[in-house]
Design a protein around this motif. Structure first.
Motif, short mmCIF file in Angstrom:
data_model
loop_
_atom_site.label_atom_id
_atom_site.label_comp_id
_atom_site.label_asym_id
_atom_site.label_seq_id
_atom_site.Cartn_x
_atom_site.Cartn_y
_atom_site.Cartn_z
N ARG A 448 25.69 -19.30 -0.12
CA ARG A 448 25.33 -20.47 -0.92
C ARG A 448 23.87 -20.35 -1.36
O ARG A 448 23.04 -19.75 -0.68
CB ARG A 448 25.55 -21.76 -0.13
N PHE A 449 23.58 -20.97 -2.51
CA PHE A 449 22.23 -20.89 -3.06
C PHE A 449 21.18 -21.30 -2.01
O PHE A 449 20.17 -20.62 -1.81
CB PHE A 449 22.09 -21.80 -4.28
N ASP A 450 21.42 -22.42 -1.34
CA ASP A 450 20.44 -22.96 -0.38
C ASP A 450 20.27 -22.08 0.85
O ASP A 450 19.26 -22.18 1.55
CB ASP A 450 20.84 -24.38 0.06
N LEU A 452 20.30 -18.70 0.82
CA LEU A 452 19.72 -17.39 0.52
C LEU A 452 18.38 -17.17 1.22
O LEU A 452 18.09 -16.07 1.70
CB LEU A 452 19.52 -17.23 -1.00
N VAL A 453 17.55 -18.21 1.29
CA VAL A 453 16.23 -18.06 1.90
C VAL A 453 16.30 -17.80 3.40
O VAL A 453 15.33 -17.34 4.00
CB VAL A 453 15.33 -19.30 1.64
N HIS A 454 17.46 -18.10 4.00
CA HIS A 454 17.62 -17.90 5.45
C HIS A 454 18.34 -16.59 5.76
O HIS A 454 18.55 -16.27 6.94
CB HIS A 454 18.41 -19.07 6.07
N PHE A 455 18.69 -15.85 4.74
CA PHE A 455 19.45 -14.61 4.94
C PHE A 455 18.55 -13.56 5.61
O PHE A 455 17.35 -13.49 5.36
CB PHE A 455 19.96 -14.08 3.59
N SER A 456 19.13 -12.76 6.47
CA SER A 456 18.38 -11.72 7.18
C SER A 456 18.34 -10.45 6.32
O SER A 456 19.35 -9.74 6.20
CB SER A 456 19.03 -11.41 8.53
N TRP A 457 17.19 -10.22 5.70
CA TRP A 457 17.04 -9.08 4.81
C TRP A 457 16.69 -7.83 5.58
O TRP A 457 16.59 -6.76 5.05
CB TRP A 457 15.97 -9.37 3.74
#
Length: 457
Positions: A448-450, A452-457
């Protein structure tokens, strides 16, 4: 015409620059931890600043800069000075009309010039580090370039051997952080001066050190030939050979030196300084125990005390660091009695060593983490918004520049080694999600868009 670059120089692509920056950053961090502050000096110096400071061999390697052709137009001067200078050079004369400037050969002499010009305003002792390119008209070969970076740390205004101890610790700390196993070698120019004393006098010092400095490259027999060619007799050469053959532990070498130089004040002072460093490094919490190497000479004339050299273990490479104490370097510029000591890191050789050993952290070469595919105007507008949000959180990402076939956008991601791609089409736009694909594993998931910032890159 096929484009080329000057021999002994290199272009650096993104991966190389990132790896080099990792080395620079590691060295800089350690320098700062020890209280050193940054300095930069011009790429070129006045020729008289450099000439005569590096010994006979070094002076030959200085890149001189030809003067521009015209004189000062403000004075109405239209004379072709370079032409006059060439004519004088052909007559065997030196001419400032031909060249009055040169590219810096190292960072130490420019630093000494800076201190001489500014010593009244500087805090003493003055501790500076400098990370800039230098140029030498040398024959290019593996690990030896005509343009290369040096990273120097110097302390001036202090004779304390605590400075030498800290410089040894800096070497040890940096190479531990870079995961390069090294041997830190030390010697003392007072010991070499004493050797010259017992081999015919102080005037033999330069001849002896220049020859000894080539021992690793040409071997003992060639060194003996060179010493003979420089006017030393058989007895003197045998004395030098015996000195170079001193072996054993640091303590055993020091004991033999005390015997050789009994009654020679200069020699015993050098031994005392070496003994101090060896003993204190044994107590260091940093694994920095140096090796006493009596073959180490470092051919630069300005060294007067402890000298350093660092070599990487398990790699065929010359020294990757070196330096030493100079008790009157600023005296060359009319400002006497400012002692100093410094070390240098050879970043280009360190890079080659780390590449050969494969010790660069994998994350060092990572750039863009995520590429948003371009699938249309509305989709790109949202992708741009999401990309900006991610960038504000420190995630490097891009939006492909045009609405192209998937294959073209995939190839772009692959060429740049971008690990993730985000597919955001009209359907995903309605649902508020992106299809996120890991190119290394091939796995795909909807995020989800919201989130993405919490995704583990």
């Amino acid at each position: 015409m096929k484009p080329t670059i000057p021999q002994g120089t290199r272009d650096f692509g993104a991966d190389t620059v990132r790896k080099r920056n990792y080395i620079f950053s590691t060295i800089k961090t350690v320098f700062e931890l020890y209280g050193f502050q940054p300095l930069e000096t011009p790429a070129m110096e006045n020729l008289e600043t450099l000439m005569g400071k590096y010994g006979e061999e070094g002076d030959k390697l200085i890149f001189k800069i030809l003067n521009n052709g015209l004189g000062d137009p403000r004075n109405g001067d239209k004379i072709d000075k370079a032409k006059i200078g060439f004519e004088q050079a052909l007559e065997g004369k030196n001419s400032k009309d031909l060249t009055s400037r040169a590219l810096r050969y190292d960072l130490t002499i420019p630093f000494a010039r800076y201190v001489a010009m500014n010593h009244q305003q500087l805090p003493m002792p003055f501790k500076r580090y400098q990370m800039q390119p230098v140029w030498r008209a040398d024959r290019p070969q593996k690990g030896r370039y005509r343009e290369f970076y040096q990273c120097d740390a110097d302390v001036v205004g202090s004779k304390s051997l605590l400075n030498e101890l800290e410089l040894v610790n800096i070497y040890a700390t940096v190479f531990q952080k870079l995961k390069v196993d090294v041997e830190i070698r030390i010697n003392n120019r007072k010991v070499l001066a004493a050797l010259a004393d017992i081999c015919g006098g102080a005037e033999k010092m330069i001849d002896i050190t220049i020859a000894i400095d080539k021992l690793d490259k040409i071997g003992i027999e060639k060194v003996k030939e060179e010493l003979s060619g420089r006017g030393l007799n058989e007895t003197q050469i045998q004395t030098i050979e015996s000195f170079l053959n001193i072996g054993g532990s640091n303590e055993e070498k020091l004991q033999q030196l005390k015997t050789i130089f009994a009654g020679n004040e200069t020699g015993l002072k050098g031994v005392e300084e070496l003994e101090y460093i060896v003993q204190y490094c044994q107590q260091s919490t940093v694994n920095s125990q140096p090796v006493l190497d009596l073959t180490l000479a470092r051919g630069l004339n300005y060294y007067t005390g402890t000298i350093f050299e660092v070599k990487a273990n398990g790699v065929q490479m010359g020294s990757i660091g070196g330096g030493g104490r100079y008790d009157d370097l600023t005296g060359l510029f009319g400002v006497p009695n400012i002692p100093g000591v410094g070390i240098s890191f050879g970043v280009d050789r360190i890079y080659d060593v780390m590449s050969e050993l494969d010790v660069f952290p994998k994350e060092v070469v990572s750039g863009t983490k995520l590429l948003f595919f371009n699938l249309g105007e509305a989709e790109v507008a949202k992708a741009m918004e999401l990309a900006q949000t991610l960038r504000s959180q420190g995630v490097a990402c891009e939006v492909f520049h045009e609405n192209s076939k998937f294959d073209k956008q995939f190839k772009y991601a692959e060429k740049k080694s971008i690990p993730f791609i985000a597919v955001l089409g009209s359907k995903e736009l309605e649902q508020g999600v992106v299809n996120l694909k890991n190119l290394a594993t091939g796995t795909q998931q909807q995020v989800r868009f919201d989130d993405l910032v919490h995704f583990s890159w």
